[in-house]
Write a protein that holds these residues in place. Sequence first.
Motif, PDB file in Angstrom:
ATOM      1  N   LEU A   9      -3.946  -5.930   7.856  1.00  0.00           N
ATOM      2  CA  LEU A   9      -3.993  -5.183   6.601  1.00  0.00           C
ATOM      3  C   LEU A   9      -4.384  -6.103   5.444  1.00  0.00           C
ATOM      4  CD1 LEU A   9      -3.613  -2.626   4.922  1.00  0.00           C
ATOM      5  CD2 LEU A   9      -1.158  -3.157   4.826  1.00  0.00           C
ATOM      6  N   THR A  10      -3.833  -7.294   5.424  1.00  0.00           N
ATOM      7  CA  THR A  10      -4.177  -8.251   4.366  1.00  0.00           C
ATOM      8  C   THR A  10      -5.650  -8.626   4.451  1.00  0.00           C
ATOM      9  OG1 THR A  10      -1.920  -9.105   4.318  1.00  0.00           O
ATOM     10  CG2 THR A  10      -3.631 -10.519   3.402  1.00  0.00           C
ATOM     11  N   ARG A  11      -6.144  -8.887   5.643  1.00  0.00           N
ATOM     12  CA  ARG A  11      -7.568  -9.212   5.807  1.00  0.00           C
ATOM     13  C   ARG A  11      -8.441  -8.046   5.373  1.00  0.00           C
ATOM     14  NH1 ARG A  11      -7.900 -12.303  11.682  1.00  0.00           N
ATOM     15  NH2 ARG A  11      -6.556 -14.042  11.114  1.00  0.00           N
ATOM     16  N   ASP A  12      -8.024  -6.829   5.750  1.00  0.00           N
ATOM     17  CA  ASP A  12      -8.784  -5.644   5.352  1.00  0.00           C
ATOM     18  C   ASP A  12      -8.804  -5.493   3.841  1.00  0.00           C
ATOM     19  OD1 ASP A  12      -9.192  -5.117   8.059  1.00  0.00           O
ATOM     20  OD2 ASP A  12      -7.723  -3.475   8.134  1.00  0.00           O
ATOM     21  N   TYR A  13      -7.682  -5.764   3.192  1.00  0.00           N
ATOM     22  CA  TYR A  13      -7.611  -5.700   1.734  1.00  0.00           C
ATOM     23  C   TYR A  13      -8.596  -6.685   1.101  1.00  0.00           C
ATOM     24  CZ  TYR A  13      -6.045  -6.826  -2.960  1.00  0.00           C
ATOM     25  OH  TYR A  13      -6.032  -7.084  -4.302  1.00  0.00           O
ATOM     26  N   HIS A  46       0.525   2.032  -2.094  1.00  0.00           N
ATOM     27  CA  HIS A  46       0.318   0.790  -2.854  1.00  0.00           C
ATOM     28  C   HIS A  46       1.542  -0.119  -2.749  1.00  0.00           C
ATOM     29  CE1 HIS A  46       2.410   2.938  -6.114  1.00  0.00           C
ATOM     30  NE2 HIS A  46       2.627   1.763  -6.652  1.00  0.00           N
ATOM     31  N   LYS A  47       2.727   0.449  -2.640  1.00  0.00           N
ATOM     32  CA  LYS A  47       3.937  -0.380  -2.494  1.00  0.00           C
ATOM     33  C   LYS A  47       3.923  -1.140  -1.175  1.00  0.00           C
ATOM     34  CE  LYS A  47       6.956   2.281  -5.493  1.00  0.00           C
ATOM     35  NZ  LYS A  47       8.197   3.038  -5.632  1.00  0.00           N
ATOM     36  N   HIS A  48       3.476  -0.479  -0.122  1.00  0.00           N
ATOM     37  CA  HIS A  48       3.384  -1.146   1.179  1.00  0.00           C
ATOM     38  C   HIS A  48       2.336  -2.263   1.127  1.00  0.00           C
ATOM     39  CE1 HIS A  48       3.713  -1.696   5.483  1.00  0.00           C
ATOM     40  NE2 HIS A  48       2.404  -1.509   5.620  1.00  0.00           N
ATOM     41  N   LEU A  49       1.200  -1.970   0.520  1.00  0.00           N
ATOM     42  CA  LEU A  49       0.153  -2.985   0.396  1.00  0.00           C
ATOM     43  C   LEU A  49       0.668  -4.208  -0.361  1.00  0.00           C
ATOM     44  CD1 LEU A  49      -2.784  -3.869   0.820  1.00  0.00           C
ATOM     45  CD2 LEU A  49      -3.338  -2.698  -1.327  1.00  0.00           C
ATOM     46  N   ILE A  50       1.367  -3.978  -1.453  1.00  0.00           N
ATOM     47  CA  ILE A  50       1.930  -5.085  -2.237  1.00  0.00           C
ATOM     48  C   ILE A  50       2.898  -5.896  -1.383  1.00  0.00           C
ATOM     49  CG2 ILE A  50       3.462  -5.659  -4.177  1.00  0.00           C
ATOM     50  CD1 ILE A  50       2.192  -3.181  -5.626  1.00  0.00           C
ATOM     51  N   ALA A  51       3.798  -5.219  -0.689  1.00  0.00           N
ATOM     52  CA  ALA A  51       4.795  -5.919   0.128  1.00  0.00           C
ATOM     53  C   ALA A  51       4.145  -6.736   1.231  1.00  0.00           C
ATOM     54  CB  ALA A  51       5.780  -4.912   0.721  1.00  0.00           C
ATOM     55  N   VAL A  53       0.946  -7.907   1.464  1.00  0.00           N
ATOM     56  CA  VAL A  53       0.151  -9.036   0.968  1.00  0.00           C
ATOM     57  C   VAL A  53       1.064 -10.144   0.451  1.00  0.00           C
ATOM     58  CG1 VAL A  53      -1.576  -9.791  -0.722  1.00  0.00           C
ATOM     59  CG2 VAL A  53      -1.901  -7.637   0.521  1.00  0.00           C
ATOM     60  N   LYS A  54       2.134  -9.782  -0.231  1.00  0.00           N
ATOM     61  CA  LYS A  54       3.097 -10.793  -0.685  1.00  0.00           C
ATOM     62  C   LYS A  54       3.695 -11.532   0.500  1.00  0.00           C
ATOM     63  CE  LYS A  54       4.924  -9.362  -5.158  1.00  0.00           C
ATOM     64  NZ  LYS A  54       6.130  -8.860  -5.835  1.00  0.00           N
ATOM     65  N   GLU A  55       4.039 -10.784   1.546  1.00  0.00           N
ATOM     66  CA  GLU A  55       4.652 -11.404   2.722  1.00  0.00           C
ATOM     67  C   GLU A  55       3.673 -12.324   3.460  1.00  0.00           C
ATOM     68  OE1 GLU A  55       6.315 -10.024   7.070  1.00  0.00           O
ATOM     69  OE2 GLU A  55       6.660  -8.664   5.386  1.00  0.00           O
ATOM     70  N   THR A  56       2.428 -11.889   3.599  1.00  0.00           N
ATOM     71  CA  THR A  56       1.469 -12.670   4.384  1.00  0.00           C
ATOM     72  C   THR A  56       0.782 -13.780   3.597  1.00  0.00           C
ATOM     73  OG1 THR A  56      -0.290 -11.067   3.954  1.00  0.00           O
ATOM     74  CG2 THR A  56       0.991 -10.791   5.996  1.00  0.00           C
ATOM     75  N   ARG A  57       0.643 -13.603   2.275  1.00  0.00           N
ATOM     76  CA  ARG A  57      -0.085 -14.595   1.474  1.00  0.00           C
ATOM     77  C   ARG A  57       0.738 -15.214   0.344  1.00  0.00           C
ATOM     78  NH1 ARG A  57      -3.172 -13.791   5.188  1.00  0.00           N
ATOM     79  NH2 ARG A  57      -5.441 -13.809   5.091  1.00  0.00           N
ATOM     80  N   GLY A  58       1.919 -14.661   0.081  1.00  0.00           N
ATOM     81  CA  GLY A  58       2.798 -15.258  -0.913  1.00  0.00           C
ATOM     82  C   GLY A  58       2.509 -14.883  -2.354  1.00  0.00           C
ATOM     83  N   GLU A  59       1.542 -14.012  -2.570  1.00  0.00           N
ATOM     84  CA  GLU A  59       1.192 -13.593  -3.930  1.00  0.00           C
ATOM     85  C   GLU A  59       0.936 -12.092  -3.943  1.00  0.00           C
ATOM     86  OE1 GLU A  59       1.003 -15.407  -6.700  1.00  0.00           O
ATOM     87  OE2 GLU A  59       0.989 -17.439  -5.932  1.00  0.00           O
ATOM     88  N   HIS A  60       1.047 -11.489  -5.110  1.00  0.00           N
ATOM     89  CA  HIS A  60       0.736 -10.079  -5.327  1.00  0.00           C
ATOM     90  C   HIS A  60      -0.753  -9.859  -5.040  1.00  0.00           C
ATOM     91  CE1 HIS A  60       0.235  -6.285  -7.489  1.00  0.00           C
ATOM     92  NE2 HIS A  60       1.559  -6.174  -7.474  1.00  0.00           N
ATOM     93  N   PRO A  61      -1.148  -8.704  -4.526  1.00  0.00           N
ATOM     94  CA  PRO A  61      -2.563  -8.437  -4.276  1.00  0.00           C
ATOM     95  C   PRO A  61      -3.450  -8.633  -5.505  1.00  0.00           C
ATOM     96  CG  PRO A  61      -1.226  -6.691  -3.326  1.00  0.00           C
ATOM     97  CD  PRO A  61      -0.296  -7.579  -4.094  1.00  0.00           C
ATOM     98  N   CYS A  62      -2.937  -8.310  -6.676  1.00  0.00           N
ATOM     99  CA  CYS A  62      -3.733  -8.480  -7.897  1.00  0.00           C
ATOM    100  C   CYS A  62      -4.137  -9.931  -8.125  1.00  0.00           C
ATOM    101  CB  CYS A  62      -2.992  -7.930  -9.108  1.00  0.00           C
ATOM    102  SG  CYS A  62      -2.829  -6.135  -9.061  1.00  0.00           S
TER     103      CYS A  62
END
Length: 124
Positions: A9-13, A46-51, A53-62
């Motif tokens: 999901l993070t890669r797709d984002y 969007h809440k799931h996406l935020i959670a 990306v934060k978990e996998t990359r350590g930062e907010h998607p923005c």
Amino acid sequence: MQVSRKEQLTRDYLALVDRHLDDLLAQRVSEMLELNQIADTLCVSHKHLIAVVKETRGEHPCHFYVQKIIERSKELLQDSDLPAAEIARLLSYDPSNFSKFFRKYVGKTPGQFRAESTGVLLSV
């Protein structure tokens, strides 16, 4: 090695943001996507996406969206003769807001960045 669903999901984002910026710069679209629109495209909240990306990359998607906008802006300022105002418009920014945005993250205006990166002195 199998990639976890969260990592995928993070890669797709990140890939979607890259494609969207390509579309903006090629003028195939005219508006910057909002995070909730990106999440909808990825079929998640969007809440799931935020959670995730934060978990996998350590930062907010923005954070990553902004970094990619800055990277593209820098490339255009260095590699093209487009005025900063036109780069702003391509990225769906008002030119004065873009200058403030760029300065916030880079520490200098687009004009100052271009002058320093290309070795051209700005006239004062």
